[in-house]
Scaffold this motif. Structure first.
Motif, mmCIF file in Angstrom:
data_model
loop_
_atom_site.group_PDB
_atom_site.id
_atom_site.type_symbol
_atom_site.label_atom_id
_atom_site.label_comp_id
_atom_site.label_asym_id
_atom_site.label_seq_id
_atom_site.Cartn_x
_atom_site.Cartn_y
_atom_site.Cartn_z
ATOM 1 N N VAL A 200 0.827 -1.214 0.000
ATOM 2 C CA VAL A 200 0.000 0.000 0.000
ATOM 3 C C VAL A 200 0.858 1.259 0.000
ATOM 4 O O VAL A 200 0.331 2.371 -0.009
ATOM 5 C CB VAL A 200 -0.958 0.017 1.215
ATOM 6 C CG1 VAL A 200 -1.908 -1.150 1.142
ATOM 7 C CG2 VAL A 200 -0.203 0.021 2.517
ATOM 8 N N VAL B 69 -0.534 5.101 -0.441
ATOM 9 C CA VAL B 69 -0.568 5.885 0.802
ATOM 10 C C VAL B 69 0.313 7.123 0.643
ATOM 11 O O VAL B 69 -0.071 8.226 1.027
ATOM 12 C CB VAL B 69 -0.096 5.033 2.005
ATOM 13 C CG1 VAL B 69 0.135 5.898 3.241
ATOM 14 C CG2 VAL B 69 -1.118 3.957 2.331
ATOM 15 N N VAL C 194 -3.690 8.762 -0.753
ATOM 16 C CA VAL C 194 -4.958 8.042 -0.582
ATOM 17 C C VAL C 194 -5.124 7.766 0.921
ATOM 18 O O VAL C 194 -4.224 7.210 1.544
ATOM 19 C CB VAL C 194 -4.946 6.710 -1.372
ATOM 20 C CG1 VAL C 194 -6.218 5.928 -1.122
ATOM 21 C CG2 VAL C 194 -4.757 6.981 -2.852
ATOM 22 N N PRO C 195 -6.247 8.160 1.508
ATOM 23 C CA PRO C 195 -6.376 7.990 2.960
ATOM 24 C C PRO C 195 -6.487 6.518 3.350
ATOM 25 O O PRO C 195 -7.072 5.715 2.629
ATOM 26 C CB PRO C 195 -7.671 8.740 3.297
ATOM 27 C CG PRO C 195 -8.393 8.877 2.013
ATOM 28 C CD PRO C 195 -7.409 8.787 0.897
ATOM 29 N N ILE C 196 -5.900 6.196 4.503
ATOM 30 C CA ILE C 196 -5.951 4.823 5.022
ATOM 31 C C ILE C 196 -6.510 4.883 6.436
ATOM 32 O O ILE C 196 -6.090 5.708 7.242
ATOM 33 C CB ILE C 196 -4.554 4.150 4.968
ATOM 34 C CG1 ILE C 196 -4.620 2.707 5.420
ATOM 35 C CG2 ILE C 196 -3.510 4.924 5.768
ATOM 36 C CD1 ILE C 196 -3.390 1.874 5.084
ATOM 37 N N SER C 197 -7.496 4.039 6.706
ATOM 38 C CA SER C 197 -8.159 4.107 8.014
ATOM 39 C C SER C 197 -7.371 3.346 9.060
ATOM 40 O O SER C 197 -6.572 2.462 8.732
ATOM 41 C CB SER C 197 -9.573 3.527 7.901
ATOM 42 O OG SER C 197 -9.493 2.141 7.651
ATOM 43 N N VAL D 53 -7.999 -0.419 8.852
ATOM 44 C CA VAL D 53 -7.220 -1.141 7.833
ATOM 45 C C VAL D 53 -5.794 -1.359 8.316
ATOM 46 O O VAL D 53 -5.239 -2.448 8.176
ATOM 47 C CB VAL D 53 -7.234 -0.367 6.499
ATOM 48 C CG1 VAL D 53 -6.182 -0.885 5.544
ATOM 49 C CG2 VAL D 53 -8.603 -0.457 5.853
ATOM 50 N N SER E 171 -5.809 -4.066 10.844
ATOM 51 C CA SER E 171 -5.997 -5.377 10.201
ATOM 52 C C SER E 171 -4.694 -5.858 9.589
ATOM 53 O O SER E 171 -4.349 -7.038 9.691
ATOM 54 C CB SER E 171 -7.063 -5.291 9.109
ATOM 55 O OG SER E 171 -8.290 -4.913 9.654
ATOM 56 N N MET E 172 -3.961 -4.938 8.964
ATOM 57 C CA MET E 172 -2.665 -5.315 8.377
ATOM 58 C C MET E 172 -1.706 -5.744 9.461
ATOM 59 O O MET E 172 -0.952 -6.707 9.307
ATOM 60 C CB MET E 172 -2.080 -4.131 7.596
ATOM 61 C CG MET E 172 -2.745 -3.912 6.257
ATOM 62 S SD MET E 172 -2.226 -2.407 5.437
ATOM 63 C CE MET E 172 -0.507 -2.661 5.228
ATOM 64 N N PHE F 201 -9.251 -14.308 5.899
ATOM 65 C CA PHE F 201 -9.047 -12.963 6.469
ATOM 66 C C PHE F 201 -8.266 -12.083 5.494
ATOM 67 O O PHE F 201 -8.612 -10.916 5.268
ATOM 68 C CB PHE F 201 -8.280 -13.094 7.794
ATOM 69 C CG PHE F 201 -7.957 -11.781 8.450
ATOM 70 C CD1 PHE F 201 -6.679 -11.244 8.349
ATOM 71 C CD2 PHE F 201 -8.912 -11.080 9.150
ATOM 72 C CE1 PHE F 201 -6.362 -10.032 8.941
ATOM 73 C CE2 PHE F 201 -8.611 -9.855 9.750
ATOM 74 C CZ PHE F 201 -7.334 -9.329 9.644
ATOM 75 N N LEU G 118 -9.389 -8.626 3.585
ATOM 76 C CA LEU G 118 -8.576 -7.407 3.733
ATOM 77 C C LEU G 118 -8.181 -6.865 2.364
ATOM 78 O O LEU G 118 -8.239 -5.655 2.115
ATOM 79 C CB LEU G 118 -7.323 -7.715 4.565
ATOM 80 C CG LEU G 118 -6.331 -6.561 4.786
ATOM 81 C CD1 LEU G 118 -6.994 -5.363 5.435
ATOM 82 C CD2 LEU G 118 -5.146 -7.025 5.647
ATOM 83 N N ARG H 225 -11.033 -5.129 0.721
ATOM 84 C CA ARG H 225 -11.202 -3.796 1.337
ATOM 85 C C ARG H 225 -10.135 -2.824 0.810
ATOM 86 O O ARG H 225 -10.442 -1.669 0.498
ATOM 87 C CB ARG H 225 -11.115 -3.944 2.845
ATOM 88 C CG ARG H 225 -11.097 -2.640 3.576
ATOM 89 C CD ARG H 225 -12.202 -2.453 4.557
ATOM 90 N NE ARG H 225 -12.110 -1.089 5.094
ATOM 91 C CZ ARG H 225 -11.965 -0.818 6.380
ATOM 92 N NH1 ARG H 225 -11.914 -1.800 7.254
ATOM 93 N NH2 ARG H 225 -11.899 0.434 6.802
ATOM 94 N N LEU I 1 -6.257 1.391 -2.310
ATOM 95 C CA LEU I 1 -4.946 1.386 -1.669
ATOM 96 C C LEU I 1 -3.991 0.413 -2.332
ATOM 97 O O LEU I 1 -2.784 0.504 -2.150
ATOM 98 C CB LEU I 1 -5.087 1.038 -0.175
ATOM 99 C CG LEU I 1 -5.609 2.185 0.678
ATOM 100 C CD1 LEU I 1 -6.091 1.676 2.028
ATOM 101 C CD2 LEU I 1 -4.538 3.241 0.888
#
Lengths: 304, 286
Positions: free
Chosen positions: A262, A266, A270-273, A276, A279-280, B26, B30, B33, B39
């Motif tokens: 990403v 990024v 591009v915005p990343i929450s 997310v 989760s990564m 999972f 991801l 998403r 992204l």
């Protein structure tokens, strides 16, 4: 005659953490002595070159070049270091005979592997942190200079309203220093953490560090495109069960590094929450824990 | 011992695969998403290997697309210095695919074609070596490059539909280079609606509408609205708006009493013209 130490005392969490930290610190020192941080000097030269590169670039492109060059170099350093440095750890200890000394002490093989893992991750984290600070400072100064220059040009032309000047300058500052750089660095670190854990796993059954490096690099490369390759193959060879099954098996065994790619988007803004990113982080942690446990399974009764 | 190592390694692979059964669902969610949030960059086709070379293609797989894009920029610059417009086009084509959200790359690449290449091909003495399969004139070769530049900007706005700046560039190129005022008007309309475009696009929409056959009335109403808004604020209307309105008044045969007044030169301009007259010794005729 002194009583032997009760086994339970050597298993206390505090002592375990202490031993792991000692091993991690020693691994860090070992890697620093290998002159791995000299890369930062090379990195500084690269940023200096990138910040003076002008191939008909617009003001925002000049900043983008510095950002992309720096993040690209950080990515390359992280994955190269993760594979090569990690591959050399256990064989080096074996050559220097320090492995026998360590394992003869009340240091479990689990603590040894965890200490090595943490040491490499600490080195990568510090190196990435130093590089991030260095290039953020350069980018900040360059951004300030470019914004001042552009403001003067736009205001002195007399053709642009205040709103237009602000709009143009906002496009430039969007490519400057921001929190997105930290998120991009975090993504680079997560990918390298997975690579470190994977390389330790390979080195526990490998016969030489060269084998570990070659297999590690191959898995790293395959991990970026295996899913897409098998999707295209499956689409072309519709109904071919063998291709589908092979794709599934490879997908289960080889990590999917594409999930951590990403950085470019990024860095582009591009915005990343937070969700997310978390989760990564969870995914990377899963990889690290499973690979570490499987490494322990292989290393547990390995004879040297 | 070797047998035991192989058995353990096989068992370890099996354990990795079993952990994969937990991981993959999972990971797939991801990735979905990440793709939805834009992204993850769009995967490159295998055909890109011919355009960028094997090493560069492999480098993009490692997540270093931006570095490869910079390398392609260096190549493009080299081609530009040698006036190899095909090389410039190919290099930029790779850059667009690597970084489709790099607006400046689209603008620069298009500019190389619609301005640099078109003028160069129109003026160079050896243009015939680049001629089209049929006997082409210089103008046809020039127009071909202008069309390429416009095509690039068309792709750019499709890839970045929220960029007012790209629409602004596209509109200008369609209007001034392509001579298509109607398409330019539509592009200026999009430019106004999206962030990043400059203030003059509001007026340029009106000017391009005025040049689009059949839309003169719409242009007149639009520019008149702009004119009145400025007057209500107590500001001086931009001279080009007044000139455009005056032209439309004649085209549409607007009744005399409904026409806007002629534009008076502002005081600063008057003083400047008077001073020039004094300096030069020539009479000032207001």
């Amino acid at each position: 005659m002194s009583e032997p130490l009760a086994p339970i005392k050597t298993m206390s969490p505090g002592l375990i953490l202490g031993r792991v930290w000692t091993l991690a610190a020693s691994t860090f020192t070992q890697l620093v002595r290998m002159r791995s941080f000299y890369f930062i000097l090379l990195f500084a030269l690269l940023i200096a070159a990138a910040s003076n590169l002008n191939l008909l670039f617009s003001p925002e492109q000049k900043l983008r070049v510095i950002k992309n060059t720096s993040l690209g170099a950080m990515s390359m350093f992280a994955w190269l270091f993760a594979i090569v440095a990690t591959a050399m750890l256990i064989p080096r200890d074996l050559e220097d005979r320090t492995l026998y000394t360590i394992l003869a002490k009340p240091v479990s093989r689990f603590e040894y592997l965890l200490g090595k893992l943490c040491g490499v991750l600490l080195t990568i984290a510090l190196a990435l942190g130093a590089m991030l600070i260095l290039f953020s400072v350069v980018l900040w100064f360059r951004e300030a200079g470019i914004v001042a220059e552009q403001r003067q040009v736009l205001e002195s032309s007399g053709r642009f309203s205040e709103q237009d000047v602000a709009s143009e300058l906002a496009l430039i500052t969007r490519q400057g220093v921001g929190w997105n750089l930290l998120f991009a660095t975090w993504a680079i670190f997560l990918k390298s953490a997975v690579l470190v854990a994977m390389t330790i796993l390979i080195s526990t059954f490998a016969s030489s560090s060269l084998f570990t490096i070659i297999v590690g690099a191959t898995v790293f490369l395959i991990g970026h495109f295996h899913k897409l390759a098998f999707q295209s193959l499956s689409a072309e060879m519709e109904g071919n069960t063998l291709v589908a099954v092979l794709g599934k098996i490879i997908g289960l065994v080889i990590p999917d590094f594409r999930t951590f790619n990403v950085v470019d988007m990024v860095a582009a803004g591009v915005p990343i929450s937070a969700g997310v990113m978390t989760s990564m982080g969870v995914l990377a942690l899963f990889y690290v824990v499973t690979y570490s446990l499987i490494s322990l399974f292989l290393f547990f009764d390995k004879e040297f | 011992m070797r047998g035991k190592l192989w058995r353990k390694t096989g068992l370890a692979l099996l354990l990795v695969a079993l952990c994969g059964l937990l991981r993959v669902p999972f990971e797939d969610r991801l990735q979905t998403r990440l793709e939805a949030d834009q992204l993850l960059p769009t995967p490159l086709g295998v055909g890109m290997i011919d355009q960028m070379g094997q090493s560069a293609f492999l480098a993009t797989l490692g997540g270093t697309r931006a570095l490869v894009a910079i390398y392609m920029s260096l190549l493009a610059y080299d081609h530009w210095e040698q006036q190899d417009w095909g090389g410039v086009e190919n290099a930029f084509d790779v850059i667009y695919k690597l970084q489709p959200n790099d607006i400046q790359a689209w603008i620069l690449g298009a500019w190389h074609q619609h301005t640099n290449a078109s003028v160069n091909m129109e003026q160079r003495h050896d243009w015939r070596e680049w001629k089209l399969p049929h006997e082409a004139t210089r103008e046809e070769v020039r127009d071909r490059y202008i069309a390429k530049g416009i095509g690039i900007l068309g792709d750019a706005v499709r890839n970045n539909p929220e960029s007012g700046k790209l629409y602004q560039e596209y509109a200008w190129t369609l209007w001034k280079k392509g001579g298509d005022a109607c398409a330019a008007a539509e592009a200026y309309k999009h430019a106004i609606e999206h962030p990043g475009s400059l203030g003059f696009t509001v007026r340029f929409y009106g000017y391009t509408l005025a040049e689009c056959p059949g839309r003169e009335r719409e242009a007149y109403d639009y520019l008149l609205k702009l004119y009145r808004e400025v007057k209500e604020r107590g500001s001086r209307p931009v001279p080009s708006v007044v000139v455009a309105l005056k032209k439309l008044e004649n085209t549409l045969d607007v009744p005399f009493l409904l026409r806007i007044p002629e534009l008076e030169p502002d005081e600063a301009l008057k003083r400047s013209l008077e001073q020039d007259s004094v300096d030069s010794g020539l009479p000032w005729l207001p």
